[in-house]
Design an enzyme around this catalytic site. Structure first.
Site, mmCIF file in Angstrom:
data_model
loop_
_atom_site.group_PDB
_atom_site.id
_atom_site.type_symbol
_atom_site.label_atom_id
_atom_site.label_comp_id
_atom_site.label_asym_id
_atom_site.label_seq_id
_atom_site.Cartn_x
_atom_site.Cartn_y
_atom_site.Cartn_z
ATOM 1 N N ASP A 154 0.858 -1.181 0.000
ATOM 2 C CA ASP A 154 0.000 0.000 0.000
ATOM 3 C C ASP A 154 0.898 1.236 0.000
ATOM 4 O O ASP A 154 1.575 1.531 0.990
ATOM 5 C CB ASP A 154 -0.886 -0.037 1.248
ATOM 6 C CG ASP A 154 -1.837 1.157 1.341
ATOM 7 O OD1 ASP A 154 -1.713 2.087 0.513
ATOM 8 O OD2 ASP A 154 -2.690 1.156 2.249
ATOM 9 N N HIS A 155 0.881 1.975 -1.126
ATOM 10 C CA HIS A 155 1.797 3.100 -1.258
ATOM 11 C C HIS A 155 1.433 4.271 -0.346
ATOM 12 O O HIS A 155 2.223 5.217 -0.173
ATOM 13 C CB HIS A 155 1.835 3.578 -2.716
ATOM 14 C CG HIS A 155 3.200 4.009 -3.165
ATOM 15 N ND1 HIS A 155 4.104 4.662 -2.344
ATOM 16 C CD2 HIS A 155 3.839 3.866 -4.355
ATOM 17 C CE1 HIS A 155 5.208 4.909 -2.998
ATOM 18 N NE2 HIS A 155 5.084 4.435 -4.229
ATOM 19 N N ARG A 156 0.263 4.257 0.248
ATOM 20 C CA ARG A 156 -0.092 5.307 1.197
ATOM 21 C C ARG A 156 0.711 5.179 2.483
ATOM 22 O O ARG A 156 0.941 6.174 3.189
ATOM 23 C CB ARG A 156 -1.582 5.248 1.523
ATOM 24 C CG ARG A 156 -2.499 5.478 0.328
ATOM 25 C CD ARG A 156 -3.938 5.223 0.706
ATOM 26 N NE ARG A 156 -4.136 3.880 1.249
ATOM 27 C CZ ARG A 156 -5.302 3.423 1.722
ATOM 28 N NH1 ARG A 156 -6.365 4.217 1.721
ATOM 29 N NH2 ARG A 156 -5.394 2.191 2.191
#
Length: 421
Positions: free
Chosen positions: A393-395
């Site tokens: 998850d790039h967040r």
């Protein structure tokens, strides 16, 4: 004075659930932690444990009837107490919701102020079967039987009082009639191929939940992927030695889980979830393991993997997988964690990418270990290689953090003695 026990939020974001089976009866004494019911959601069947001590005074929720989260399902009194009768308004407020029944009607009697609460649901639940005998089945079971083409008069109920419950149907083969059993005649005005025969398989609650959650994950969570090829010759040799010395067998997946945990400890920035307002970092390592079950997939969570020995991991995973397939997981066993592992290597799958399991920030997709040509010190040789793909998850996780984590994982897998230390 009786205390109302209410339908819990068995899974995150669930708005209603169904009592599949009561595990207690009226008059039975219960203690905190005692299993009192099997609760069915759109994802799984879990055991619900008592949150208070006392005596079961009344069961308010009918098995098979959807109940909203927070609605009363049972009354419990203190041991030795007698439940006092309620007035009509209180009785109506405590009555379980039944969306398939008519609205409750209050009927006045000749003995005021007493009133009687009646519904049409009881009559439908005990409607006579074709042989003249009463057929006891919940509305949910009747609906599923219709969808699957099952004649309920041929089913033996295993619920309370011989009631037919969902598990009785799940044991039977699906015999739903074909929606379009015949091929339409081709039109003379069209040269298109005629439509092929087909039939629609009704979506189960679990399949609906999987479709909804994974669509939400793929469309709202920014995935990115990191891939590595791991040499596992030394790991396989060590596994053979360990299994030769112990009666309980350790799987490759047990080594993978331990290596995942070690990498999360080494790179704590990857042991996180995105909450919307913050990035929550965990001190312990809890990992969800994907388990294939009939009609879908469950992800029970193994706690404290970083501190467990390989034998402990193997024991817990085997127990969780067995109970997942039997529909016996508990509520808390499906919650928590920051990371998931999905292994399709046993099916011969060489490589794949997995969709994140919210709210986890990482999932490792593990392929099969197979012999491939490899280069060692400039010379071509044959080695056993396992491909793994990390979805992140790039967040919550940046590319550099994912790369560091993958390096830490690969180092452990290729030097398996470090996993045992």
């Amino acid at each position: 004075m009786a205390t109302l026990m209410r339908m819990p939020e068995v899974l995150a974001n669930a708005t209603e659930a169904v009592i599949q089976t009561w595990l207690v009866s009226v008059g039975q004494e219960i203690a905190v932690g005692d299993p009192i019911a099997e609760i069915e959601t759109d994802k799984a069947v879990v055991e619900y444990a008592a949150e208070m001590d006392g005596t079961v005074a009344e069961l308010l929720a009918e098995p098979g009837v959807p109940i909203a989260v927070g609605d009363p399902i049972a009354k419990v009194t203190r041991i030795g107490e007698v439940d006092e009768p309620e007035d009509a308004e209180s009785a109506l407020a405590a009555a379980p919701r039944d969306p398939e029944s008519a609205a409750p009607v209050l009927e006045d009697t000749d003995d005021p102020p007493q009133r009687v609460v009646t519904t049409m649901a009881a009559e439908r639940r005990s409607a006579p079967a074709g042989n003249g005998h009463r057929l006891f089945a919940t509305p949910l079971v009747r609906k599923l039987a219709g969808e699957r083409g099952i004649d309920l008069t041929t089913v033996t109920g295993t619920g309370p009082g011989g009631r037919i419950v969902r598990r009785d149907l799940d044991r039977l083969p699906v015999t739903a009639p074909m929606e379009n059993p015949t091929t339409p005649a081709p039109s003379q005005a069209s040269s298109a191929e005629p439509e092929r025969p087909y039939h629609d398989v009704p979506l189960s609650g679990m399949r609906r939940a999987i479709a909804r959650r994974l669509t939400e994950s793929k469309t709202t969570v920014p995935h990115f992927y990191v891939t590595a090829d791991c040499r596992v010759d030394a790991l396989l040799d060590l596994r053979r030695s360990v299994n030769a010395a112990d009666t309980y067998k350790i799987s490759v997946n047990d080594f993978v889980l331990k290596a995942v945990a070690g990498a999360l400890v080494e790179v704590p920035e990857a042991n996180v979830i995105f909450t919307g307002d913050a990035i929550r970092q965990f001190s312990g390592v809890d990992i969800a393991v994907a388990v294939a079950v009939e009609g879908g997939l469950l992800t029970p969570v193994v706690r404290d993997v970083d501190s467990l020995p390989l034998s402990g991991i193997a024991t817990r995973v085997a127990d969780l997988a067995e109970r997942a397939r039997a529909g016996k997981l508990k509520q808390q066993e499906l919650e928590g964690g920051s990371f998931s592992v999905s292994n399709l290597g046993m099916y011969g799958v060489g490589s794949f990418s997995a969709i994140l399991n919210p709210p986890h920030s990482g999932i490792l997709a593990v392929g099969a270990a197979a012999q491939r040509p490899v280069v060692v010190d400039g010379a071509l040789t044959v080695g056993t290689v396992m491909t793994v793909n990390l979805s992140a998850d790039h967040r919550a996780i940046d590319g550099s953090v994912a790369a560091q984590w993958m390096s830490a994982f690969t180092r452990r897998i290729e030097n398996p003695l470090t996993i045992l230390i």
